[in-house]
Design a protein around this motif. Structure first.
Motif, PDB file in Angstrom:
ATOM      1  N   HIS A  22       0.800  -1.228   0.000  1.00 44.12           N
ATOM      2  CA  HIS A  22       0.000   0.000   0.000  1.00 44.12           C
ATOM      3  C   HIS A  22       0.832   1.276   0.000  1.00 44.12           C
ATOM      4  O   HIS A  22       0.343   2.337   0.409  1.00 44.12           O
ATOM      5  CB  HIS A  22      -0.934   0.002   1.204  1.00 44.12           C
ATOM      6  N   GLU A  23       2.084   1.204  -0.463  1.00 44.56           N
ATOM      7  CA  GLU A  23       2.945   2.381  -0.390  1.00 44.56           C
ATOM      8  C   GLU A  23       2.464   3.529  -1.267  1.00 44.56           C
ATOM      9  O   GLU A  23       2.811   4.693  -1.028  1.00 44.56           O
ATOM     10  CB  GLU A  23       4.381   2.020  -0.771  1.00 44.56           C
ATOM     11  N   ASN A  24       1.619   3.244  -2.269  1.00 49.45           N
ATOM     12  CA  ASN A  24       1.099   4.300  -3.133  1.00 49.45           C
ATOM     13  C   ASN A  24      -0.297   4.771  -2.734  1.00 49.45           C
ATOM     14  O   ASN A  24      -0.917   5.561  -3.444  1.00 49.45           O
ATOM     15  CB  ASN A  24       1.106   3.843  -4.595  1.00 49.45           C
ATOM     16  N   ASP A  25      -0.794   4.281  -1.604  1.00 57.75           N
ATOM     17  CA  ASP A  25      -2.039   4.807  -1.033  1.00 57.75           C
ATOM     18  C   ASP A  25      -1.750   6.122  -0.316  1.00 57.75           C
ATOM     19  O   ASP A  25      -0.602   6.481  -0.064  1.00 57.75           O
ATOM     20  CB  ASP A  25      -2.626   3.815  -0.028  1.00 57.75           C
ATOM     21  N   GLY A  26      -2.834   6.820   0.047  1.00 60.55           N
ATOM     22  CA  GLY A  26      -2.696   8.011   0.859  1.00 60.55           C
ATOM     23  C   GLY A  26      -2.431   7.646   2.311  1.00 60.55           C
ATOM     24  O   GLY A  26      -2.699   6.522   2.754  1.00 60.55           O
ATOM     25  N   THR A  27      -1.937   8.605   3.067  1.00 58.58           N
ATOM     26  CA  THR A  27      -1.557   8.333   4.452  1.00 58.58           C
ATOM     27  C   THR A  27      -2.740   7.887   5.307  1.00 58.58           C
ATOM     28  O   THR A  27      -2.557   7.184   6.313  1.00 58.58           O
ATOM     29  CB  THR A  27      -0.924   9.577   5.094  1.00 58.58           C
ATOM     30  N   GLN A  28      -3.970   8.255   4.918  1.00 59.53           N
ATOM     31  CA  GLN A  28      -5.148   7.828   5.681  1.00 59.53           C
ATOM     32  C   GLN A  28      -5.355   6.318   5.619  1.00 59.53           C
ATOM     33  O   GLN A  28      -6.128   5.747   6.396  1.00 59.53           O
ATOM     34  CB  GLN A  28      -6.411   8.555   5.183  1.00 59.53           C
ATOM     35  N   ALA A  29      -4.640   5.638   4.710  1.00 58.83           N
ATOM     36  CA  ALA A  29      -4.767   4.184   4.594  1.00 58.83           C
ATOM     37  C   ALA A  29      -4.189   3.450   5.800  1.00 58.83           C
ATOM     38  O   ALA A  29      -4.319   2.225   5.890  1.00 58.83           O
ATOM     39  CB  ALA A  29      -4.090   3.691   3.314  1.00 58.83           C
ATOM     40  N   LEU A  30      -3.602   4.164   6.745  1.00 60.97           N
ATOM     41  CA  LEU A  30      -3.211   3.526   7.996  1.00 60.97           C
ATOM     42  C   LEU A  30      -4.418   2.848   8.645  1.00 60.97           C
ATOM     43  O   LEU A  30      -4.282   1.863   9.373  1.00 60.97           O
ATOM     44  CB  LEU A  30      -2.615   4.557   8.963  1.00 60.97           C
ATOM     45  N   PHE A  31      -5.591   3.351   8.349  1.00 59.44           N
ATOM     46  CA  PHE A  31      -6.837   2.792   8.882  1.00 59.44           C
ATOM     47  C   PHE A  31      -7.020   1.338   8.462  1.00 59.44           C
ATOM     48  O   PHE A  31      -7.736   0.575   9.121  1.00 59.44           O
ATOM     49  CB  PHE A  31      -8.016   3.641   8.405  1.00 59.44           C
ATOM     50  N   ARG A  32      -6.375   0.918   7.373  1.00 62.38           N
ATOM     51  CA  ARG A  32      -6.463  -0.469   6.927  1.00 62.38           C
ATOM     52  C   ARG A  32      -6.003  -1.436   8.018  1.00 62.38           C
ATOM     53  O   ARG A  32      -6.507  -2.570   8.115  1.00 62.38           O
ATOM     54  CB  ARG A  32      -5.608  -0.696   5.683  1.00 62.38           C
ATOM     55  N   LEU A  33      -5.033  -1.009   8.813  1.00 60.19           N
ATOM     56  CA  LEU A  33      -4.500  -1.890   9.862  1.00 60.19           C
ATOM     57  C   LEU A  33      -5.493  -2.075  11.009  1.00 60.19           C
ATOM     58  O   LEU A  33      -5.325  -2.971  11.829  1.00 60.19           O
ATOM     59  CB  LEU A  33      -3.185  -1.328  10.417  1.00 60.19           C
ATOM     60  N   TYR A  34      -6.513  -1.223  11.062  1.00 59.02           N
ATOM     61  CA  TYR A  34      -7.500  -1.297  12.138  1.00 59.02           C
ATOM     62  C   TYR A  34      -8.849  -1.841  11.666  1.00 59.02           C
ATOM     63  O   TYR A  34      -9.742  -2.078  12.493  1.00 59.02           O
ATOM     64  CB  TYR A  34      -7.751   0.105  12.714  1.00 59.02           C
ATOM     65  N   SER A  35      -9.033  -1.966  10.362  1.00 63.02           N
ATOM     66  CA  SER A  35     -10.363  -2.239   9.832  1.00 63.02           C
ATOM     67  C   SER A  35     -10.378  -3.510   9.007  1.00 63.02           C
ATOM     68  O   SER A  35      -9.378  -4.194   8.823  1.00 63.02           O
ATOM     69  CB  SER A  35     -10.830  -1.069   8.960  1.00 63.02           C
ATOM     70  N   ASP A  36     -11.545  -3.806   8.457  1.00 64.33           N
ATOM     71  CA  ASP A  36     -11.699  -4.954   7.561  1.00 64.33           C
ATOM     72  C   ASP A  36     -11.615  -4.538   6.116  1.00 64.33           C
ATOM     73  O   ASP A  36     -12.032  -5.268   5.217  1.00 64.33           O
ATOM     74  CB  ASP A  36     -13.058  -5.634   7.814  1.00 64.33           C
ATOM     75  N   LYS A  37     -11.068  -3.314   5.859  1.00 68.74           N
ATOM     76  CA  LYS A  37     -11.046  -2.798   4.494  1.00 68.74           C
ATOM     77  C   LYS A  37      -9.854  -3.309   3.710  1.00 68.74           C
ATOM     78  O   LYS A  37      -9.623  -2.950   2.594  1.00 68.74           O
ATOM     79  CB  LYS A  37     -11.047  -1.261   4.511  1.00 68.74           C
ATOM     80  N   GLU A  38      -9.015  -4.140   4.333  1.00 71.57           N
ATOM     81  CA  GLU A  38      -7.872  -4.754   3.659  1.00 71.57           C
ATOM     82  C   GLU A  38      -8.341  -5.604   2.494  1.00 71.57           C
ATOM     83  O   GLU A  38      -7.726  -5.648   1.458  1.00 71.57           O
ATOM     84  CB  GLU A  38      -7.066  -5.600   4.655  1.00 71.57           C
TER      85      GLU A  38
END
Length: 297
Positions: A281-297
């Motif tokens: 996910h290095e080309n995602d936006g910084t808000q993608a940190l939320f992926r580590l907390y959610s089921d959006k992976e």
């Protein structure tokens, strides 16, 4: 020196037309400046050329034609390549040219550029920005500036078409040091934003209503107001790339270590973003940190 870079009287070069740079360059063009542009990927300059910007094939070609050159690229190694060497800016610009690096880069590299440019009688500023893609589009960036104060005053008309909160910080390298402080504050705050939204969801709350309450109180922050809604919507498009944020945090951590400062919050955030990058996910936006907390992976 204050009137040197007034519109209609200057030729401006802009190098780096990415997520933020393209919008920043457009503001300069719209303000009435003659604008010459360069980017490694020519396609990113197509719209600006259609609107009147002049494409240059090489950095050296652009350097010879402009009395002010702004750079907004990705990594310190890109900055170093653009400024130094036989085809770089320092070697190919005329005496008296203004060189403004708006990349978030190393304070020590900013000082190296300044010292090399001084020997060539060039005017140099390090002027990193904050505000992401939205701030770049709106012309509302925060701009943190290091270098000589009279040089800052000369370039101020250009800064004013790209940003709103423009602060002269001091000698060369001060802009980059200020940006490191900015990134350190964001790093830990982003963890808090992700955990707050995750908590709201686990508690069965409507996260948008929660935001309406907490974003205006003591917990309020730019990230909470602007990036939390993207997290909730599952929108991880880049306003600022994770790979660039990792670069910034590494620079900040190295600078802090050099000053004997412990930054455990920064270290934790960096480790989490590295994990996210390792997941692709290095080309995602910084808000993608939320992926580590959610089921959006």
């Amino acid at each position: 020196m204050e009137d040197v870079l007034a519109p209609k009287a200057s030729v401006i070069g802009f190098i780096g037309l990415g997520v933020m740079g393209g919008s920043m360059a457009k503001h300069i063009l719209d303000a009435g400046y003659e604008l010459h542009i360069y980017n490694r990927t020519r396609e990113k300059g197509k719209d600006l050329v259609e609107q009147g910007a002049i494409w240059e094939e090489k950095v050296a070609d652009l350097a010879r034609k402009c009395n002010c050159v702004i750079t907004m690229v990705g990594f310190p190694r890109d900055v170093e390549e653009i400024y130094f060497g036989s085809q770089g800016l320092i070697e190919n610009t005329k005496h008296g040219t203004f060189l403004v690096d708006m990349t978030t880069s190393s304070p020590s590299l900013a000082l190296r550029i300044y010292e090399a440019a001084e020997r060539k009688k060039l005017h140099v500023l390090d002027a990193p920005v904050s505000g992401g893609d939205k701030g770049a589009r709106d012309g509302s960036l925060s701009i943190m500036v290091g270098g000589k104060e009279d040089t800052f005053k000369a370039v101020l008309p250009l800064f004013q078409v790209m940003g709103k909160n423009i602060v002269y910080q001091g000698r060369a390298g001060s802009g980059q040091h200020t940006k490191m402080a900015n990134q350190i504050a964001i790093a830990s705050n982003m963890i808090g934003v992700c955990e707050a939204i995750s908590y709201a969801l686990k508690a069965g709350l409507d996260p948008e209503k929660v935001l309406a309450s907490i974003s205006q109180g003591a917990a309020g922050s730019w990230s909470l107001s602007n990036l939390a809604p993207r997290m909730i919507a599952g929108n991880f498009d880049p306003g600022f790339y994770i790979k660039h944020f990792i670069k910034d945090m590494k620079i900040a951590l190295e600078a802090a270590d050099g000053m004997g400062l412990d930054t455990p919050g920064l270290e934790m955030a960096l480790s989490m973003y590295k994990k996210l990058a390792s997941l692709g996910h290095e080309n995602d936006g910084t808000q993608a940190l939320f992926r580590l907390y959610s089921d959006k992976e």
